[in-house]
Design a protein around this motif. Structure first.
Motif, PDB file in Angstrom:
ATOM      1  N   ASN A  12       7.851  -3.234   5.339  1.00  0.00           N
ATOM      2  CA  ASN A  12       7.053  -3.912   4.318  1.00  0.00           C
ATOM      3  C   ASN A  12       6.535  -2.866   3.330  1.00  0.00           C
ATOM      4  N   LYS A  13       5.756  -3.287   2.349  1.00  0.00           N
ATOM      5  CA  LYS A  13       5.321  -2.376   1.274  1.00  0.00           C
ATOM      6  C   LYS A  13       4.487  -1.217   1.815  1.00  0.00           C
ATOM      7  N   GLU A  14       3.600  -1.504   2.749  1.00  0.00           N
ATOM      8  CA  GLU A  14       2.743  -0.458   3.320  1.00  0.00           C
ATOM      9  C   GLU A  14       3.568   0.568   4.088  1.00  0.00           C
ATOM     10  N   GLN A  15       4.549   0.100   4.836  1.00  0.00           N
ATOM     11  CA  GLN A  15       5.406   1.005   5.598  1.00  0.00           C
ATOM     12  C   GLN A  15       6.288   1.833   4.668  1.00  0.00           C
ATOM     13  N   LYS A  16       6.747   1.237   3.573  1.00  0.00           N
ATOM     14  CA  LYS A  16       7.547   1.995   2.602  1.00  0.00           C
ATOM     15  C   LYS A  16       6.746   3.152   2.020  1.00  0.00           C
ATOM     16  N   MET A  19       6.431   5.890   4.630  1.00  0.00           N
ATOM     17  CA  MET A  19       7.692   6.622   4.814  1.00  0.00           C
ATOM     18  C   MET A  19       7.963   7.549   3.639  1.00  0.00           C
ATOM     19  N   GLU A  20       7.684   7.088   2.424  1.00  0.00           N
ATOM     20  CA  GLU A  20       7.892   7.938   1.254  1.00  0.00           C
ATOM     21  C   GLU A  20       6.968   9.144   1.267  1.00  0.00           C
ATOM     22  N   LYS A  21       5.720   8.972   1.695  1.00  0.00           N
ATOM     23  CA  LYS A  21       4.794  10.102   1.813  1.00  0.00           C
ATOM     24  C   LYS A  21       5.288  11.096   2.858  1.00  0.00           C
ATOM     25  N   HIS A  22       5.739  10.563   3.989  1.00  0.00           N
ATOM     26  CA  HIS A  22       6.213  11.427   5.074  1.00  0.00           C
ATOM     27  C   HIS A  22       7.441  12.227   4.639  1.00  0.00           C
ATOM     28  N   PHE A  23       8.423  11.559   4.052  1.00  0.00           N
ATOM     29  CA  PHE A  23       9.631  12.261   3.614  1.00  0.00           C
ATOM     30  C   PHE A  23       9.330  13.241   2.490  1.00  0.00           C
TER      31      PHE A  23
END
Length: 65
Positions: A12-16, A19-23
Motif C-alpha cells: 500500500n502507499k505507506e509501505q511503498k 520501502m523507498e526510504k529503505h532502498f
C-alpha cells in the motif's frame, strides 16, 4: 541445478514510502563507503577491509542521522 522463485508484492502507499526510504538509505550508505574505499586506494594505495568499513558506519550515522 539452481532453482528460483518469483514473488509479486502489492504494497500500500505507506509501505511503498517505507520501502523507498529503505532502498534510498541503503544506496546512500553503499555509495559513501565505496567512495571512501576508492579514495583511500587511489591516494594512498591502502585497501581498507570490510570490518573497518563496518566500523565507519557509526561515523556516518552521527553525520547523517
Amino acid at each position: 541445478m539452481k532453482r528460483g522463485n518469483r514473488y509479486r508484492i502489492y504494497p500500500n502507499k505507506e509501505q511503498k514510502v517505507l520501502m523507498e526510504k529503505h532502498f534510498g538509505s541503503t544506496r546512500f550508505v553503499y555509495n559513501k563507503l565505496l567512495n571512501i574505499k576508492s579514495t583511500l586506494y587511489r591516494k594512498c594505495r591502502i585497501s581498507i577491509s570490510e570490518f573497518d568499513l563496518n566500523n565507519h558506519l557509526l561515523v556516518l550515522k552521527e553525520i547523517y542521522p
